[in-house]
Design a protein around this motif. Structure first.
Motif, mmCIF file in Angstrom:
data_model
loop_
_atom_site.group_PDB
_atom_site.id
_atom_site.type_symbol
_atom_site.label_atom_id
_atom_site.label_comp_id
_atom_site.label_asym_id
_atom_site.label_seq_id
_atom_site.Cartn_x
_atom_site.Cartn_y
_atom_site.Cartn_z
ATOM 1 N N SER A 1 66.390 -3.982 23.613
ATOM 2 C CA SER A 1 67.851 -4.048 23.623
ATOM 3 C C SER A 1 68.384 -4.437 22.248
ATOM 4 O O SER A 1 69.415 -3.915 21.794
ATOM 5 C CB SER A 1 68.323 -5.058 24.670
ATOM 6 N N PHE A 2 67.676 -5.311 21.572
ATOM 7 C CA PHE A 2 68.134 -5.804 20.261
ATOM 8 C C PHE A 2 67.752 -4.852 19.130
ATOM 9 O O PHE A 2 68.563 -4.560 18.252
ATOM 10 C CB PHE A 2 67.545 -7.185 19.994
ATOM 11 N N HIS A 3 66.518 -4.344 19.151
ATOM 12 C CA HIS A 3 66.018 -3.552 18.031
ATOM 13 C C HIS A 3 66.120 -2.040 18.255
ATOM 14 O O HIS A 3 65.888 -1.271 17.318
ATOM 15 C CB HIS A 3 64.561 -3.910 17.742
ATOM 16 N N GLY A 4 66.456 -1.620 19.466
ATOM 17 C CA GLY A 4 66.570 -0.189 19.726
ATOM 18 C C GLY A 4 65.505 0.283 20.698
ATOM 19 O O GLY A 4 64.411 -0.292 20.809
ATOM 20 N N LYS A 5 65.826 1.355 21.406
ATOM 21 C CA LYS A 5 64.953 1.894 22.446
ATOM 22 C C LYS A 5 63.560 2.215 21.913
ATOM 23 O O LYS A 5 63.412 2.792 20.839
ATOM 24 C CB LYS A 5 65.590 3.160 23.032
ATOM 25 N N HIS A 6 62.531 1.830 22.684
ATOM 26 C CA HIS A 6 61.120 2.097 22.358
ATOM 27 C C HIS A 6 60.653 1.401 21.084
ATOM 28 O O HIS A 6 59.642 1.796 20.498
ATOM 29 C CB HIS A 6 60.857 3.599 22.242
ATOM 30 N N SER A 7 61.385 0.369 20.622
ATOM 31 C CA SER A 7 60.894 -0.405 19.469
ATOM 32 C C SER A 7 59.579 -1.094 19.840
ATOM 33 O O SER A 7 58.676 -1.217 19.018
ATOM 34 C CB SER A 7 61.928 -1.455 19.053
ATOM 35 N N LEU A 8 59.508 -1.532 21.084
ATOM 36 C CA LEU A 8 58.281 -2.133 21.611
ATOM 37 C C LEU A 8 57.897 -1.337 22.850
ATOM 38 O O LEU A 8 58.712 -1.139 23.749
ATOM 39 C CB LEU A 8 58.524 -3.599 21.971
ATOM 40 N N LYS A 9 56.664 -0.849 22.866
ATOM 41 C CA LYS A 9 56.239 -0.018 23.992
ATOM 42 C C LYS A 9 54.750 -0.203 24.244
ATOM 43 O O LYS A 9 54.024 -0.788 23.424
ATOM 44 C CB LYS A 9 56.536 1.449 23.711
ATOM 45 N N PHE A 10 54.278 0.297 25.366
ATOM 46 C CA PHE A 10 52.873 0.219 25.706
ATOM 47 C C PHE A 10 52.085 1.249 24.897
ATOM 48 O O PHE A 10 52.567 2.357 24.637
ATOM 49 C CB PHE A 10 52.677 0.464 27.198
ATOM 50 N N ALA A 11 50.873 0.889 24.521
ATOM 51 C CA ALA A 11 50.033 1.783 23.716
ATOM 52 C C ALA A 11 49.779 3.105 24.425
ATOM 53 O O ALA A 11 49.563 4.131 23.771
ATOM 54 C CB ALA A 11 48.712 1.098 23.389
ATOM 55 N N ALA A 12 49.832 3.084 25.757
ATOM 56 C CA ALA A 12 49.589 4.309 26.530
ATOM 57 C C ALA A 12 50.616 5.399 26.225
ATOM 58 O O ALA A 12 50.355 6.583 26.457
ATOM 59 C CB ALA A 12 49.613 3.984 28.029
ATOM 60 N N CYS A 13 51.775 4.999 25.692
ATOM 61 C CA CYS A 13 52.821 5.980 25.358
ATOM 62 C C CYS A 13 52.485 6.770 24.095
ATOM 63 O O CYS A 13 53.172 7.754 23.787
ATOM 64 C CB CYS A 13 54.166 5.281 25.184
ATOM 65 N N MET B 1 67.144 19.995 14.422
ATOM 66 C CA MET B 1 68.495 19.940 13.854
ATOM 67 C C MET B 1 69.273 18.727 14.365
ATOM 68 O O MET B 1 70.505 18.745 14.406
ATOM 69 C CB MET B 1 69.237 21.242 14.172
ATOM 70 N N ARG B 2 68.551 17.689 14.757
ATOM 71 C CA ARG B 2 69.217 16.488 15.274
ATOM 72 C C ARG B 2 69.878 15.715 14.147
ATOM 73 O O ARG B 2 69.310 15.532 13.074
ATOM 74 C CB ARG B 2 68.204 15.589 15.994
ATOM 75 N N SER B 3 71.086 15.242 14.407
ATOM 76 C CA SER B 3 71.788 14.396 13.447
ATOM 77 C C SER B 3 71.228 12.979 13.516
ATOM 78 O O SER B 3 70.382 12.674 14.355
ATOM 79 C CB SER B 3 73.289 14.376 13.748
ATOM 80 N N GLN B 4 71.703 12.106 12.665
ATOM 81 C CA GLN B 4 71.224 10.733 12.651
ATOM 82 C C GLN B 4 71.777 9.942 13.844
ATOM 83 O O GLN B 4 72.847 10.255 14.365
ATOM 84 C CB GLN B 4 71.654 10.050 11.345
ATOM 85 N N CYS B 5 71.040 8.925 14.240
ATOM 86 C CA CYS B 5 71.516 8.005 15.286
ATOM 87 C C CYS B 5 72.358 6.942 14.589
ATOM 88 O O CYS B 5 71.920 5.788 14.410
ATOM 89 C CB CYS B 5 70.343 7.397 16.039
ATOM 90 N N TYR B 6 73.559 7.328 14.209
ATOM 91 C CA TYR B 6 74.397 6.498 13.338
ATOM 92 C C TYR B 6 74.692 5.120 13.911
ATOM 93 O O TYR B 6 74.846 4.153 13.164
ATOM 94 C CB TYR B 6 75.724 7.209 13.073
ATOM 95 N N THR B 7 74.792 5.022 15.227
ATOM 96 C CA THR B 7 75.269 3.773 15.839
ATOM 97 C C THR B 7 74.181 2.952 16.514
ATOM 98 O O THR B 7 74.456 1.866 17.024
ATOM 99 C CB THR B 7 76.363 4.081 16.883
ATOM 100 N N THR B 8 72.948 3.464 16.552
ATOM 101 C CA THR B 8 71.902 2.765 17.312
ATOM 102 C C THR B 8 70.652 2.451 16.493
ATOM 103 O O THR B 8 69.750 1.790 17.000
ATOM 104 C CB THR B 8 71.489 3.593 18.548
#
Length: 415
Positions: A374-386, A398-405
């Motif tokens: 929640s603090f550092h952004g989605k999937h900042s900490l995850k299980f090694a199995a991922c 062609m994805r733009s930047q995640c400007y706000t997250t």
């Protein structure tokens, strides 16, 4: 009175907020794996680009007319949606978030509804930069029609108030565009001589209920100004959670599919914890590409859990056990996914008398995991199995930047 506030070309508008050079230019956003056009600006629509058009079919049009093309950026769109909904909640004591870019507001007792709609538009654009349209009416179905008018006709300035006695508007509104009426129902209505909202509004109630069940009758009554679809101010907990995505490349290895399954389970388990529920059922499915001339294989498996859980590590363990049973090595896989179901509220969980009880340890671990992400952004900490590199991930060149997250992708302005 109910207002429907709808963001105009939401995905494209989010891209424009952080890139003003896109204003007044044709812009489209593509679906997963850069497959089809799922959002278009009015300039792109004017070029004949249809909703759902495969990108490979419109690539030449995009090059010829310098259409700006973007991959879906769900992190950006989700955050912008949250900002819009938080702002809209200031305009009404009751609000129903209907979708990522739409919300119903209760305006009962409010005056000067047209001007209030303009004020909503002005504040959302000023504070967030997104254009919205506001349709106000006595019922949800009429509010949907009013919003459509507000969006399509510039003379409304983006705000329109509709009453059931406005026969001229209803006569010009095609029955297939009415909220709640699908393509097949529209064909059935037209075969009965009902072509527009006005004709449906004045149809025989018993006939409509017989032909289109209670749903059709509710729509008829709503067109007459009689509220039949309540405003759901509180979001209901999900009864099941599905997580799946198409691979960005053909996948053959079990390990890559395991990484995808673990990632999908992590996403679903986080949603499960947010609504304070536990899952007692998990399903895993895999399949090849049905549109490709290759050997085909499709299989799913499931497990019923004796004790409900929302712990990602436990759900991954169950998911891997299922995958091992359904995976066959000789196929080229296109997609995998998982579904969690049979939810029970966390406070009503029944323990296994003979099981090993480590619920407190799991809960502490999941709480720490969710706080970090929640603090550092989605999937900042995850299980090694991922997995780390996740080469199977969907294409988004062609994805733009995640400007706000993401701090690493925050917008920088050079002098």
């Amino acid at each position: 009175m109910i207002a429907l506030v709808d963001c105009n070309s939401f995905y494209c508008s989010c891209e424009r907020v952080f890139n003003p050079r896109l204003n007044n230019k044709p812009v489209i956003v593509l679906s997963n794996n850069d497959g089809c056009a799922v959002a278009r600006t009015k300039e792109a629509k004017a070029l004949g680009i249809k909703m759902g058009a495969p990108y490979f079919k419109i690539r030449d049009i995009c090059k010829r007319h310098d259409v700006k093309v973007f991959s879906s950026n769900y992190a950006l769109y989700g955050d912008m949606s949250h900002r819009v909904m938080r702002l809209l909640s200031e305009f009404s004591p009751e609000m129903e978030v209907y979708s990522v870019d739409e919300a119903f507001l209760s305006l009962s007792g409010f005056n000067n509804l047209y001007e209030y709609g303009l004020e909503i538009r002005k504040k959302v654009f000023k504070n967030i930069g997104l254009p919205v349209s506001v349709g106000v009416a006595p019922t949800k179905v009429l509010a949907k029609i009013a919003n459509h008018i507000a969006k399509k006709h510039e003379s409304t300035k983006g705000s329109f108030v509709l009453y059931p006695n406005n026969d001229k508007v209803l006569q010009q509104f095609d029955v297939e565009n009415i909220w709640g009426i699908g393509r097949k129902s529209a064909l059935k209505l037209k075969s009965s001589g009902i072509y527009n909202a006005y004709q449906l509004k004045n149809s025989n109630e018993k006939y409509i209920q017989k032909k289109f069940t209670i749903v059709g009758l509710r729509i008829l009554k709503e067109l007459n100004g009689e509220p039949c679809i309540d405003l759901e101010a509180e979001a209901k907990n999900k009864k099941s959670i599905l997580a799946s995505k198409t691979f960005g490349k053909p996948v053959f290895k079990r390990q890559e599919i395991k990484e995808a399954v673990a990632t999908h389970i992590s996403t679903a388990a986080e949603k499960l914890r947010k609504q304070n529920s536990l899952a007692r059922y998990i399903l895993v499915f895999i399949h090849t590409n049905p549109h490709k001339n290759i050997p085909q294989y499709s299989k799913s498996g499931h497990a019923k859990l004796l004790v409900g859980t929302s712990a990602t590590n436990k759900l991954i363990k169950y998911g891997f056990e299922i995958l091992d049973k359904i995976f066959l090595p000789q196929y080229e896989y296109k997609k995998c996914g998982i579904m969690l179901g049979d939810f029970v509220p966390k406070h009503l969980s029944q323990l296994d008398l003979f099981g090993h009880h480590d619920e407190l340890k799991d809960e502490a671990l999941m709480t720490a995991l969710d706080r970090v992400n929640s603090f550092h952004g989605k999937h900042s900490l995850k299980f090694a199995a991922c997995g780390v590199y996740q080469d199977w991930k969907m294409i988004s060149k062609m994805r733009s930047q995640c400007y706000t997250t993401r701090w690493s992708e925050i917008l920088s302005v050079k002098s």
